[in-house]
Design a protein around this motif. Structure first.
Motif, short mmCIF file in Angstrom:
data_model
loop_
_atom_site.label_atom_id
_atom_site.label_comp_id
_atom_site.label_asym_id
_atom_site.label_seq_id
_atom_site.Cartn_x
_atom_site.Cartn_y
_atom_site.Cartn_z
N HIS A 1 0.68 -0.94 -0.28
CA HIS A 1 -0.17 0.00 0.37
C HIS A 1 0.96 1.17 -0.16
O HIS A 1 0.00 2.48 0.17
CB HIS A 1 -0.77 -0.38 1.07
CG HIS A 1 -2.19 -0.89 0.82
ND1 HIS A 1 -2.84 -0.90 0.15
CD2 HIS A 1 -1.91 -2.37 1.71
CE1 HIS A 1 -4.25 -1.69 -0.07
NE2 HIS A 1 -3.22 -2.59 1.04
N THR A 2 1.57 0.73 -0.10
CA THR A 2 2.70 2.45 -0.11
C THR A 2 3.84 2.27 -1.44
O THR A 2 3.73 1.57 -2.13
CB THR A 2 4.82 1.37 0.85
OG1 THR A 2 5.29 3.13 0.74
CG2 THR A 2 5.19 1.28 0.76
N THR A 3 3.87 3.80 -1.33
CA THR A 3 4.32 4.15 -3.41
C THR A 3 6.48 4.08 -3.03
O THR A 3 6.61 4.26 -4.04
CB THR A 3 3.63 5.64 -3.27
OG1 THR A 3 4.27 5.91 -2.93
CG2 THR A 3 2.56 6.00 -4.02
N TYR A 4 6.01 3.81 -2.29
CA TYR A 4 8.13 3.86 -1.79
C TYR A 4 8.19 1.84 -1.81
O TYR A 4 8.37 1.32 -0.86
CB TYR A 4 8.63 4.31 -1.22
CG TYR A 4 8.50 5.61 0.27
CD1 TYR A 4 8.33 6.69 -1.37
CD2 TYR A 4 7.26 5.81 0.54
CE1 TYR A 4 7.99 7.93 -0.87
CE2 TYR A 4 6.83 7.42 0.85
CZ TYR A 4 7.42 8.31 0.06
OH TYR A 4 6.80 9.35 0.02
N SER A 5 9.22 1.31 -3.16
CA SER A 5 9.51 0.57 -3.30
C SER A 5 10.48 -0.17 -2.54
O SER A 5 10.90 -0.90 -1.71
CB SER A 5 9.70 -0.30 -5.06
OG SER A 5 11.19 0.52 -4.60
#
Length: 615
Positions: A239-243
């Motif tokens: 759910h985060t945009t940071y890989s």
């Protein structure tokens, strides 16, 4: 107010503004500036045909028309007198003038259910308008906290020429269409913190309409519907945009599908489609972190960063037994084949590859015959050893090369420690080059050390060519460089300022009876880091490209920090931030502990190297 609160407030303020649908031009934008703008625009579309506003660093009508033509968007200019004389129609007239489209022209990534129902009624009597607008309109609107009038920023305004009519397919039953739309819109509705449209800019500089919703393609069988009702939950970390906050293994369950998407991304890279590259990179990173094998297109559509576009590609992949038409077309494209050839030359980036092609060169012989004297020394070596540099380096050979470097370093000064980084540390079976980070607890030992170790290896016959020798860190006394704001980087500036040597390596020992050394030439990078920033060096040089990109983005957005492999600096005052020393100020006991402390100091869960394979 902490950085998380500031980030949420900043995002909320952008989302509160009712911007029209915006297509962002990548021309004249640096990669960081482009990325920042993409994150800020809540109504961003990757399909110029959907846009009401085309935004960019454009100041002349001629340039605006060029950008539209480049993306195959045909328009008829609106006369300025007509524009100024036109009045806002009343509600009844506005309803009559609302253009309607066939269902195959509607992109579920950008349209609401109500809009789809409205747009499926009747022909379109009036062509929609598009405005090419100066970038300052958006940035000044954000700064002002309100959407400013466009009048003073419009460079060009035109009506979109009608598309070739498409026969509308029979619509799905209302309940079925609603179900499909809810699934396709899940990414924008609740799973992503940035509910932007997800279309795609075309290859070879063209812009294609994003894949429309084709009911026949997404129609499910009874068994597929049953599967969808039993799908595993999306892991919290997705759910985060940071890989950099996700575990991403070297061999994910959907590796074959990722390979096909990567081929398309590579074609976008070669043709200069920065926005398309970023969109595919984000989708690939998300899919690579998904821990289950895909079974249906709807399972893909629900993932953040994927949406309907990637879902349709998976449906095609599934229906064709593992093929994507666009990937096959790219592989068969003779121009792209030439660009790939040039791009694989060491020292040649995608822009240089296009320059070579535009010179009329079509193979390496052309480069040698017509352009040899125009090449840099690095590029000449890249051409000379082209075939050898394409060979992968087995793990055992990577370890052998690293062992030789460590031995020579220890002979010069005892106590050096080394970590093999790059793809080797992420678990790849074979690598394209060898990357090693050397450090020493005594800061005096690393000062000007890179030149000494290179000379020693040259004398021993291992280094045949030294292509780049950077001593920037030693030249400033190994003091961590302060952050200098968002000023443009100097030409040739890399992603860190550590001392490093990029060399060509060949094992001087062979046992065959050949007169000349048969051992292949290899690319080797030797990086020297002071002990106080060794954790950042190991972290930066180990992780996958998208992981590194998102780590820098995370530090900027969530922590107001500037990260690169040479250290961490504050964006408030430019000062160095030490995350590697212990609570008592004592240095880290080893380089890997220092790397773990960087994760902890940034508020990130530790990810072993094998979980940073974002591509």
């Amino acid at each position: 107010m902490d950085s998380d609160s500031r980030s949420r407030k900043r995002s909320a303020s952008h989302m509160a503004l009712s911007f029209p649908v915006i297509f962002l031009l990548s021309a004249h934008l640096g990669s960081e500036e482009l990325q920042d703008l993409e994150e800020q625009i809540p109504t961003l579309t990757y399909d110029i045909n959907e846009a009401e506003v085309v935004l960019g660093k454009v100041f002349r009508k001629e340039r605006a028309l060029f950008e539209l033509r480049k993306r195959k968007l045909v328009t008829d200019e609106i006369d300025p007198l007509e524009r100024s004389a036109s009045a806002t129609p009343d509600r009844k007239r506005a309803k009559l003038l609302t253009p309607a489209l066939a269902s195959s022209d509607i992109d579920s990534d950008t349209a609401s259910e109500g809009e789809i129902q409205r747009r499926l009624i009747g022909p379109a009597p009036v062509a929609p308008k598009v405005k090419v607008v100066k970038l300052a309109w958006f940035t000044e609107s954000v700064k002002a906290g309100e959407v400013l009038p466009l009048d003073d920023y419009v460079v060009y305004e035109g009506r979109k020429a009608p598309r070739t009519p498409v026969k509308a397919p029979q619509p799905l039953p209302a309940e079925k269409a609603a179900d499909v739309m809810k699934r396709a819109l899940a990414d924008a509705g609740g799973l992503s913190s940035s509910p932007r449209p997800r279309s795609s800019q075309g290859r070879r500089g063209e812009t294609y309409t994003s894949h429309p919703v084709r009911p026949a393609l997404l129609r499910q069988t009874t068994s597929e519907h049953a599967i969808d009702t039993q799908l595993p939950p999306i892991p919290d970390y997705l759910h985060t945009t940071y890989s950099c906050q996700r575990p991403t293994p070297v061999h994910p369950p959907n590796e074959a599908f990722i390979e096909e998407l990567t081929k398309i991304k590579t074609a976008r890279t070669l043709t200069g489609d920065k926005i398309g590259v970023r969109a595919y990179s984000s989708a690939i990173a998300t899919i690579a972190a998904y821990p289950y094998s895909f079974q249906t297109a709807q399972e893909v559509a629900r993932l953040p960063g994927c949406g309907n576009k990637i879902a349709l590609l998976f449906q095609e992949f599934k229906d064709t037994g593992g093929q994507l038409h666009e990937a096959r077309a790219d592989e068969a494209d003779p121009k792209l084949a030439v660009l790939r050839l040039f791009y694989d030359i060491w020292g040649v980036a995608e822009t240089t590859a296009r320059d070579f092609y535009n010179h009329g060169w079509r193979d390496l012989d052309d480069v040698v015959e017509y352009g040899w004297d125009t090449l840099t020394r690095v590029q000449q070596i890249g051409v000379k050893y082209y075939d050898e540099f394409q060979l992968k380096i087995p793990r055992a050979e990577v370890e052998a090369i690293a062992g030789v470097i460590a031995t020579h370093a220890d002979r010069i000064r005892a106590g050096f420690e080394m970590v093999i980084v790059g793809g080797y540390r992420r678990g790849k079976r074979a690598s394209g080059d060898v990357d090693v980070v050397l450090s020493h607890r005594d800061e005096g030992a690393t000062l000007d050390f890179v030149g000494r170790v290179v000379v020693a290896l040259e004398r021993a016959g291992y280094i045949t060519h030294t292509l780049s020798l950077s001593t920037t860190n030693s030249e400033r006394g190994q003091a961590p460089v302060s952050w200098k704001g968002d000023a443009p980087k100097k030409a040739g500036a890399g992603f860190d300022t550590l001392d490093k040597a990029l060399v060509v390596w060949q094992d001087p020992v062979w046992t065959t009876g050949e007169a000349r050394n048969p051992n292949p030439h290899r690319r080797v990078d030797i990086i020297i880091s002071p002990w106080k920033t060794a954790g950042c060096a190991v972290l930066g040089w180990t992780s996958g490209t998208t992981f590194q990109r998102d780590l820098r983005r995370y530090c900027k957005r969530e922590r107001l920090l500037k990260f690169d492999s040479s250290g961490i600096r504050s964006r408030r005052d430019g000062s160095w931030v030490d995350l590697e020393s212990g609570p008592d100020g004592a240095p880290a006991p080893d380089m890997l502990t220092a790397e773990r402390r960087v994760f902890e100091g940034l508020g990130l869960e530790w990810r072993p190297p094998e979980e940073r394979c974002t591509g």
